[in-house]
Design an enzyme around this catalytic site. Sequence first.
Site, mmCIF file in Angstrom:
data_model
loop_
_atom_site.group_PDB
_atom_site.id
_atom_site.type_symbol
_atom_site.label_atom_id
_atom_site.label_comp_id
_atom_site.label_asym_id
_atom_site.label_seq_id
_atom_site.Cartn_x
_atom_site.Cartn_y
_atom_site.Cartn_z
ATOM 1 N N SER A 141 -5.746 -7.777 1.045
ATOM 2 C CA SER A 141 -4.744 -6.940 1.708
ATOM 3 C C SER A 141 -5.238 -6.591 3.101
ATOM 4 O O SER A 141 -6.449 -6.550 3.362
ATOM 5 C CB SER A 141 -4.522 -5.654 0.907
ATOM 6 O OG SER A 141 -3.756 -4.714 1.648
ATOM 7 N N TYR A 155 -7.957 1.268 -4.085
ATOM 8 C CA TYR A 155 -7.231 0.064 -3.670
ATOM 9 C C TYR A 155 -7.899 -0.596 -2.463
ATOM 10 O O TYR A 155 -8.210 -1.791 -2.477
ATOM 11 C CB TYR A 155 -5.774 0.414 -3.344
ATOM 12 C CG TYR A 155 -4.935 -0.794 -3.001
ATOM 13 C CD1 TYR A 155 -4.398 -1.586 -4.013
ATOM 14 C CD2 TYR A 155 -4.693 -1.151 -1.674
ATOM 15 C CE1 TYR A 155 -3.627 -2.709 -3.707
ATOM 16 C CE2 TYR A 155 -3.933 -2.263 -1.366
ATOM 17 C CZ TYR A 155 -3.403 -3.033 -2.389
ATOM 18 O OH TYR A 155 -2.656 -4.140 -2.078
#
Length: 267
Positions: A141, A155
């Site tokens: 990401s 995350y």
Amino acid sequence: MQPPSPAPVLVTGASSGIGAAIAREYARRGVPLVLTARRGERLRALAAELAPRVACEVLVADLARPGAAAHVHAALGERGIRVGGLVNNAGYGVPGDYLTPSWARHADFLQVMVTATCELTWRLLPDIRAGGQGRILNVASFAALVPGAAGQTLYAGAKSFLVRFSESLALENRRHGVRVCALCPGFTRSEFHDVTGTRALVSQLPRWMWLDADAVARAGVDGVERGRTVVVPGLPYKALRAAIRLLPEAVLHTAMARGSRRIRDAG
């Protein structure tokens, strides 16, 4: 004489979003697939869609379960399948303050995002090496490339790990003909934010920050085929990454804190 058929690529989290888009991209290129995720009905629907182009196998597995990676590996052996590529895409987010969710929920998250990814790679790597032209695409990401924001405690850390893991794995396996790439998309149109319950918050973001899942998939597959180790899709995110490299760390942390607060207040 026709060239030999390519070895199958296994795609985790293939039932929707970027995972399904990557499966479609490989199918478009004539690469056979093994699709795995928790939702069997969706996997079978995708396999039926892609079957006119390529052979598709379906393996239903929940990577939050500690034995899932071993189960997937054993199932491939039972079916006589030796994969030549792996896409570690399965994942999700746990929104909110770090102390809000139970530890059991955090543990499941880490199992899917870190442990299962590493174990599945470890179990499949011998077959991927054996073909001499193996590919591993890890879906990370853009959050891995910027200072962590509030509400992304695990995350961002897990995705950062994926980038470093990919870089080291690429160096270690270059002599075996295996290319490894970390795909680092920004906000992408998919079900991801519906599942995490953050759709209302991220809907406040400007349109230029949103990427198309098909374009992200194409950038990732192109990147690993070209031997790129880290791929950031989309011109806006490429520009952001370049700017981030030039800014002092204190400025970046202040900007991330303000941005996180503004999104929360808008929700």
